[in-house]
Design a protein around this motif. Sequence first.
Motif, PDB file in Angstrom:
ATOM      1  N   ARG A   1       9.325   7.464  10.070  1.00 45.48           N
ATOM      2  CA  ARG A   1       9.616   8.770   9.471  1.00 45.48           C
ATOM      3  C   ARG A   1       8.332   9.519   9.160  1.00 45.48           C
ATOM      4  O   ARG A   1       8.232  10.736   9.409  1.00 45.48           O
ATOM      5  CB  ARG A   1      10.438   8.591   8.190  1.00 45.48           C
ATOM      6  CG  ARG A   1      10.689   9.900   7.441  1.00 45.48           C
ATOM      7  CD  ARG A   1      11.559   9.693   6.205  1.00 45.48           C
ATOM      8  NE  ARG A   1      10.959   8.752   5.266  1.00 45.48           N
ATOM      9  CZ  ARG A   1      11.586   8.278   4.193  1.00 45.48           C
ATOM     10  NH1 ARG A   1      12.837   8.649   3.940  1.00 45.48           N
ATOM     11  NH2 ARG A   1      10.983   7.434   3.388  1.00 45.48           N
ATOM     12  N   GLU A   2       7.353   8.824   8.630  1.00 46.88           N
ATOM     13  CA  GLU A   2       6.083   9.469   8.296  1.00 46.88           C
ATOM     14  C   GLU A   2       5.410  10.020   9.551  1.00 46.88           C
ATOM     15  O   GLU A   2       4.849  11.118   9.545  1.00 46.88           O
ATOM     16  CB  GLU A   2       5.188   8.479   7.567  1.00 46.88           C
ATOM     17  CG  GLU A   2       5.727   8.104   6.181  1.00 46.88           C
ATOM     18  CD  GLU A   2       5.050   6.889   5.587  1.00 46.88           C
ATOM     19  OE1 GLU A   2       4.265   6.235   6.312  1.00 46.88           O
ATOM     20  OE2 GLU A   2       5.301   6.582   4.410  1.00 46.88           O
ATOM     21  N   ARG A   3       5.502   9.265  10.648  1.00 44.65           N
ATOM     22  CA  ARG A   3       4.923   9.746  11.907  1.00 44.65           C
ATOM     23  C   ARG A   3       5.696  10.956  12.438  1.00 44.65           C
ATOM     24  O   ARG A   3       5.108  11.894  12.978  1.00 44.65           O
ATOM     25  CB  ARG A   3       4.907   8.617  12.943  1.00 44.65           C
ATOM     26  CG  ARG A   3       3.792   7.601  12.719  1.00 44.65           C
ATOM     27  CD  ARG A   3       3.678   6.646  13.888  1.00 44.65           C
ATOM     28  NE  ARG A   3       4.811   5.722  13.942  1.00 44.65           N
ATOM     29  CZ  ARG A   3       4.845   4.550  13.328  1.00 44.65           C
ATOM     30  NH1 ARG A   3       3.805   4.157  12.600  1.00 44.65           N
ATOM     31  NH2 ARG A   3       5.890   3.759  13.430  1.00 44.65           N
ATOM     32  N   PHE A   4       7.029  10.918  12.288  1.00 42.46           N
ATOM     33  CA  PHE A   4       7.849  12.049  12.734  1.00 42.46           C
ATOM     34  C   PHE A   4       7.420  13.321  12.019  1.00 42.46           C
ATOM     35  O   PHE A   4       7.210  14.369  12.645  1.00 42.46           O
ATOM     36  CB  PHE A   4       9.325  11.753  12.470  1.00 42.46           C
ATOM     37  CG  PHE A   4      10.251  12.894  12.772  1.00 42.46           C
ATOM     38  CD1 PHE A   4      10.757  13.077  14.046  1.00 42.46           C
ATOM     39  CD2 PHE A   4      10.633  13.799  11.777  1.00 42.46           C
ATOM     40  CE1 PHE A   4      11.621  14.139  14.332  1.00 42.46           C
ATOM     41  CE2 PHE A   4      11.490  14.858  12.051  1.00 42.46           C
ATOM     42  CZ  PHE A   4      11.978  15.025  13.332  1.00 42.46           C
ATOM     43  N   VAL A   5       7.284  13.250  10.699  1.00 43.07           N
ATOM     44  CA  VAL A   5       6.908  14.436   9.927  1.00 43.07           C
ATOM     45  C   VAL A   5       5.501  14.903  10.287  1.00 43.07           C
ATOM     46  O   VAL A   5       5.246  16.100  10.426  1.00 43.07           O
ATOM     47  CB  VAL A   5       7.020  14.143   8.419  1.00 43.07           C
ATOM     48  CG1 VAL A   5       6.477  15.314   7.601  1.00 43.07           C
ATOM     49  CG2 VAL A   5       8.469  13.866   8.036  1.00 43.07           C
ATOM     50  N   SER A   6       4.585  13.959  10.482  1.00 37.96           N
ATOM     51  CA  SER A   6       3.202  14.346  10.801  1.00 37.96           C
ATOM     52  C   SER A   6       3.097  14.998  12.176  1.00 37.96           C
ATOM     53  O   SER A   6       2.165  15.765  12.433  1.00 37.96           O
ATOM     54  CB  SER A   6       2.285  13.125  10.729  1.00 37.96           C
ATOM     55  OG  SER A   6       2.588  12.200  11.761  1.00 37.96           O
TER      56      SER A   6
ATOM     57  N   GLY B   1       0.776  -1.235   0.000  1.00 41.56           N
ATOM     58  CA  GLY B   1       0.000   0.000   0.000  1.00 41.56           C
ATOM     59  C   GLY B   1       0.807   1.283   0.000  1.00 41.56           C
ATOM     60  O   GLY B   1       0.225   2.364  -0.092  1.00 41.56           O
ATOM     61  N   ARG B   2       2.127   1.211   0.075  1.00 44.86           N
ATOM     62  CA  ARG B   2       2.950   2.418   0.093  1.00 44.86           C
ATOM     63  C   ARG B   2       3.683   2.553  -1.240  1.00 44.86           C
ATOM     64  O   ARG B   2       4.210   1.570  -1.773  1.00 44.86           O
ATOM     65  CB  ARG B   2       3.954   2.374   1.228  1.00 44.86           C
ATOM     66  CG  ARG B   2       4.856   3.610   1.281  1.00 44.86           C
ATOM     67  CD  ARG B   2       5.940   3.520   2.338  1.00 44.86           C
ATOM     68  NE  ARG B   2       5.393   3.726   3.670  1.00 44.86           N
ATOM     69  CZ  ARG B   2       5.473   2.855   4.660  1.00 44.86           C
ATOM     70  NH1 ARG B   2       6.068   1.692   4.462  1.00 44.86           N
ATOM     71  NH2 ARG B   2       4.958   3.112   5.844  1.00 44.86           N
ATOM     72  N   GLN B   3       3.745   3.772  -1.761  1.00 51.03           N
ATOM     73  CA  GLN B   3       4.431   4.018  -3.024  1.00 51.03           C
ATOM     74  C   GLN B   3       5.931   4.215  -2.789  1.00 51.03           C
ATOM     75  O   GLN B   3       6.342   4.889  -1.842  1.00 51.03           O
ATOM     76  CB  GLN B   3       3.856   5.267  -3.702  1.00 51.03           C
ATOM     77  CG  GLN B   3       2.427   5.098  -4.176  1.00 51.03           C
ATOM     78  CD  GLN B   3       1.873   6.360  -4.800  1.00 51.03           C
ATOM     79  OE1 GLN B   3       2.202   7.458  -4.378  1.00 51.03           O
ATOM     80  NE2 GLN B   3       1.037   6.199  -5.820  1.00 51.03           N
TER      81      GLN B   3
END
Length: 729
Positions: free
Chosen positions: A184-189, A100-102
Amino acid sequence: MILPLCLAALLRLSSPDPDPPRVRSVAVVMAEGWQIPELARWSAFARREGLEIRTARETDRLGADWEIVRLAAPPVSAAFRIRLAKFPLSLEPTGFVFDGRQYRDPGDGVVLSDPGAGSETLVLANSRDGVRRLLRGVFGRDRRPAGGFRAISGELSKEGRFRRTSGGGLEIERATERDRIADRERFVSDLATELHGGVAWRFRESERPGFDRWSPVLERLLVGARTRPALTVFLYPDPATKGLYTGSSRPADVSWTREAGRIDVDVSAPPEPDLVSPVLAAAVIGDRLPRLRERPTLLAAAGARAHGRWWGRDVASFASFLERVGVHPAVEDVVGDPDRDDLSPICAAGAAAAWLDAGFREGGQAAVDRALSADGDELRRTLARWRRAAIARPVSPPPRRPVPAGFLRGVSYAMANSVEGSYASPRSLATLRRLAGMAVNSISIMPYGFSRRENAPEIEFVHRSPRGETDEGTLRAVADARTLGMSAMVKPHLWVGGGAFVGKIAMSNPADWAKWFAAYRRFAIHHAIVAQASGADLFCVGTELAGTESHVEEWRRTVAAIRLATGTALVYASNWAAGAPRVAFWDLLDAIGADFYDPLSADAGASDAALVGGVRSAARPLARLSAATGKPVVFTEAGYPPAATSWTAPHDEESGRPLAPQDAARSVRAVFAALSGEKWWRGVYWWKVFSDGRDAGPADSSFNFLGRPAGEAIATGFRRLVATGGGTR
């Protein structure tokens, strides 16, 4: 370049069995027209570890006893697509989608294996360079078990295992999943956004001190700007986090999209040298002069000129300094390929900053802006004129510093090849604290360069990946050591392709000797600049380069050049104590250095007393040199592998001798017993500890002494030196 350098170590770490491993036969299947030149070098390393690697094509028939690794990058063959069908992955025109991730960046990729087909591994990436990067893990310590997967995005990975569904396909077994990409995605969010002077700042509340420190600096740089720039600044708590999430552990970086600029800043960067302000200045300049974004070395130079200092040195005199030491880059070096392996980015940007400073003094900011916006030929002509003007500036060597007082209770501090365990990581600081508890008061930091062959005159820099020995890693390791009251030696090494001994480096004709010394000066001056900027206490001008030592005049010129780059005390590391008398330039150095791997006895049953006598005998050439020159002696390395009778061949960790960690400890104790009272002996750097602080495993044949009797012997020896007053600073 990091891949071939690391493969031998990775292969050794992949098997805990101390006995010779059975031969594994691995066929690497590539599409027609593919070439991976590194495979020839990897295969040479692999054969030593019981691994046979051969290449094959998709049409080749392979026996059942072969493990198969199939490689693919766009365009993917129909046969490979069929093999992918069972996995939760789909191909797209711009990359692939996995779970599900690009994954769209050129370096992104994934390693897949079917739990029901353990002998076959699929390696898919968006580019052939990405495939090569993933291939290392297939052979090394990151090797997936049957049914395992590992997806890569930048420096991050998502890994785990598959299980078969009732319909015959494969799905991820979530209990096994470790997803650093999602981290990383959680860090940015989680980052808040704060606008200041038209600039968007993204940070967590814990990084607010970084915002308070750097937002006024950027605001001052924007004074007088006609328009507010489209810039976003991201703040990170430490270089390891920044390295994992951006691919760079440098104190700061600027990058560009069509719409805006992005600045990434490590808020924990040491205050000196200030390597953040030049990047902030470069971002402002790049926003004003979009064409400069395609010339990263010149952009860095423009930022350094605006700041006035670069790597702790005055920008105005940087070019004249490089001219005097014989490593001044040409204009084409600066405006050409910024990723050349033989070019020092510090020297290239520093020189260009001085050229721009000469242009600023000649015609002001308008003249600099016109030149930086010009086409290639006009730019080259202008820079050449300013280059000539810049070398007229006066330059003085940094103030000289003596060898640190007292006894150097040192450790050779090797870089762990991981972002989270690198010199530039919180884990490294924790390791240094552990060493301080062992009475260590100095570390040796060892950045590497690479020579493809013993007779190749070229030397390549290998300091760009945050997984390697980066310049910022050296800065951080020295800074962390100093916070703990430790001194530091920067000790550059050369690695020779194929695992050849560095002491065998020798050229076949005078022209190649001239090229080699020119290349070595570039390498040494680069690291001497880093050592000076970091505040290191010692700099090693060369390590075990026995095949070059007869070229005395070239070495004397090299040492003189290094004196202009750093005021640190200088030492050279001879190949063993026995090799020290052959070095003819000790008079130019501040201390005599030796990598002390001289055998202590040929007797496998040597007593402790015999080993003590063996140390005294082996060290006698150094005692005589010290008396003749009046200079102290430092063992720039010393160590014993955890092998039976380690004293008979201390340099050899691959002898196949049975493990016997106590023998290494006996050898260490013999060194302390023999030399602790000698006035000429001023220090020892025990080989070695890794920056991630890992203990040696039960079957580890390497020199790592943490968690081993040798480590206990080293700590005891150092503590006794302190207690008797022989180890104070």
